[in-house]
Design a protein around this motif. Structure first.
Motif, short mmCIF file in Angstrom:
data_model
loop_
_atom_site.label_atom_id
_atom_site.label_comp_id
_atom_site.label_asym_id
_atom_site.label_seq_id
_atom_site.Cartn_x
_atom_site.Cartn_y
_atom_site.Cartn_z
N THR A 80 31.51 -84.52 69.93
CA THR A 80 32.97 -84.71 69.93
C THR A 80 33.56 -84.41 71.30
N ASP A 81 33.09 -83.34 71.93
CA ASP A 81 33.58 -82.99 73.28
C ASP A 81 33.32 -84.13 74.26
N GLN A 82 32.13 -84.71 74.18
CA GLN A 82 31.77 -85.80 75.09
C GLN A 82 32.55 -87.07 74.78
N VAL A 83 32.71 -87.36 73.50
CA VAL A 83 33.47 -88.55 73.09
C VAL A 83 34.91 -88.45 73.55
N ASN A 84 35.51 -87.28 73.39
CA ASN A 84 36.89 -87.08 73.81
C ASN A 84 37.05 -87.24 75.32
N GLY A 85 35.97 -87.03 76.04
CA GLY A 85 36.03 -87.20 77.49
C GLY A 85 35.66 -88.58 77.96
N ASN A 86 35.30 -89.47 77.03
CA ASN A 86 34.89 -90.82 77.40
C ASN A 86 35.48 -91.81 76.40
N ILE A 87 36.69 -92.25 76.66
CA ILE A 87 37.42 -93.13 75.75
C ILE A 87 36.64 -94.41 75.44
N ASN A 88 35.95 -94.96 76.42
CA ASN A 88 35.25 -96.23 76.23
C ASN A 88 34.09 -96.14 75.24
N PHE A 89 33.62 -94.93 74.97
CA PHE A 89 32.46 -94.78 74.09
C PHE A 89 32.86 -94.47 72.65
N LYS A 90 34.14 -94.25 72.40
CA LYS A 90 34.58 -93.79 71.09
C LYS A 90 34.24 -94.77 69.97
N ASN A 91 34.35 -96.05 70.22
CA ASN A 91 34.12 -97.03 69.17
C ASN A 91 32.66 -97.11 68.73
N ASN A 92 31.75 -96.55 69.53
CA ASN A 92 30.32 -96.63 69.21
C ASN A 92 29.80 -95.41 68.47
N VAL A 93 30.67 -94.43 68.24
CA VAL A 93 30.25 -93.19 67.59
C VAL A 93 31.07 -92.98 66.33
N LYS A 94 30.37 -92.63 65.24
CA LYS A 94 31.05 -92.37 63.98
C LYS A 94 32.05 -91.22 64.12
N SER A 95 33.24 -91.39 63.56
CA SER A 95 34.27 -90.36 63.64
C SER A 95 33.79 -89.08 62.97
N LEU A 96 34.03 -87.94 63.59
CA LEU A 96 33.62 -86.66 63.04
C LEU A 96 34.80 -85.90 62.42
N ASP A 97 35.98 -86.53 62.39
CA ASP A 97 37.15 -86.00 61.69
C ASP A 97 37.43 -84.54 62.05
N LYS A 98 37.60 -84.27 63.32
CA LYS A 98 37.84 -82.90 63.77
C LYS A 98 39.29 -82.50 63.56
N LEU A 99 39.49 -81.28 63.09
CA LEU A 99 40.80 -80.67 63.01
C LEU A 99 40.86 -79.57 64.07
N ILE A 100 41.98 -79.44 64.75
CA ILE A 100 42.11 -78.49 65.85
C ILE A 100 42.99 -77.32 65.43
N TRP A 101 42.51 -76.11 65.62
CA TRP A 101 43.31 -74.92 65.34
C TRP A 101 44.29 -74.72 66.49
N THR A 102 45.59 -74.74 66.17
CA THR A 102 46.61 -74.62 67.21
C THR A 102 47.39 -73.31 67.11
N GLY A 103 47.04 -72.48 66.13
CA GLY A 103 47.67 -71.17 66.03
C GLY A 103 46.96 -70.17 66.93
N GLU A 104 47.36 -68.90 66.82
CA GLU A 104 46.70 -67.85 67.60
C GLU A 104 45.27 -67.69 67.10
N VAL A 105 44.33 -67.56 68.01
CA VAL A 105 42.91 -67.45 67.64
C VAL A 105 42.67 -66.21 66.79
N ILE A 106 43.36 -65.11 67.09
CA ILE A 106 43.15 -63.88 66.35
C ILE A 106 43.49 -64.06 64.87
N ASN A 107 44.39 -65.00 64.56
CA ASN A 107 44.73 -65.28 63.16
C ASN A 107 43.54 -65.86 62.41
#
Length: 288
Positions: free
Chosen positions: A180-207
């Motif tokens: 996912t990290d590599q796909v997010n850094g390479n837009i042109n490759f996204k269509n060739n990789v199955k989506s991994l459906d990542k959710l991002i934690w945007t609150g405080e990490v300590i929570n």
């Protein structure tokens, strides 16, 4: 006594392997330190079992089915992570993605190869536990043919296989996270990789750390056998965030003096109760 000792040792192993991984040593030194630490702590556990035995067969089955695989799975996980990092190619996004996808495919083939045992592991079946997780049980079952032999006085073959399943599942999460990290850094490759459906934690990490320790203390994962390091790593992989070293984050929570030790969970509880009260008030108003 065995349960208390194993829980303490597992927490110690998780914390120390995590610290080694995030340390400043070179890869080879980390590999050696990790191996020595795993061997030492697992040795303490095995020596205790050899000296004291089990209270009954139920305790023995639980030990070889859940407890011991928890320790070996950490050793397997870090061994594999270091081996992958040793072989990680130098190159662009596409080359790295293909490398990680090949590693994922190898793990999935392993699960397929042992599909019967993996299904037994995933479903939490217990029908064959006496054959799989008792040391002096008969070993001539056709189901056990082809499994790697292990030292009979420390582990059963299916117990070690369960450890591999657990360790490889953790490794699979790590590899998918890296893809996912590599796909997010390479837009042109996204269509060739199955989506991994990542959710991002945007609150405080300590929570999220509070939640991790809540799950751990309440024994909500893997029948209570999952250690805090595994839970933190799992939540971190799921939500794309680094929770840090569990022991250090626990110290942050324990040192709180100007706020509740469980501030986030207290706020969450109040929010849920408020939501329930609002819903009840709305329904009462609608019926009047």
């Amino acid at each position: 006594m065995l349960e208390i000792l194993s829980q303490r040792l597992l927490g110690k192993l998780e914390s120390e392997l995590e610290e080694i991984y995030h340390g400043e040593e070179i890869l080879q030194e980390k590999t050696n330190l990790s191996l020595k630490k795993s061997t030492h702590i697992i040795g303490i556990l095995n020596n205790h079992v050899n000296s004291n035995g089990f209270e009954d067969q139920e305790q023995e089955i639980n030990y070889f089915r859940i407890t011991l695989p928890g320790f070996y799975s950490l050793k397997i996980y870090y061994d594999e992570v270091y081996f992958i990092e040793l072989r990680t190619p130098i190159g662009g996004h596409k080359r790295l993605i293909n490398f990680y996808l090949r590693e994922i495919e190898i793990i999935e083939r392993f699960f397929d190869k042992h599909s019967f045992f993996y299904g037994y592991y995933k479903m939490g079946a217990t029908d064959l536990d006496q054959s799989f997780f008792v040391l002096d049980s008969k070993k001539d079952s056709v189901l056990l043919m082809g499994l790697a032999e292990v030292e009979s006085n420390t582990c059963t073959s299916v117990s070690y296989l369960f450890a591999k399943f657990k360790g490889y599942e953790l490794l699979l999460l790590t590899l998918k996270h890296r893809v996912t990290d590599q796909v997010n850094g390479n837009i042109n490759f996204k269509n060739n990789v199955k989506s991994l459906d990542k959710l991002i934690w945007t609150g405080e990490v300590i929570n999220l750390v509070e939640i991790a320790f809540g799950i751990y203390q309440m024994k909500q994962v893997n029948n209570g056998s999952a250690g805090i390091g595994s839970i933190c790593r799992w939540l971190g992989e799921c939500f794309d965030v680094n929770l840090g070293v569990p022991s250090k984050r626990w110290s942050e929570i324990a040192r709180r003096t100007t706020m509740s030790h469980t501030r986030f969970m207290d706020q969450m509880k109040k929010s849920i109760i408020s939501k329930i009260d609002d819903d009840l008030a709305r329904k009462a108003k609608e019926t009047n």
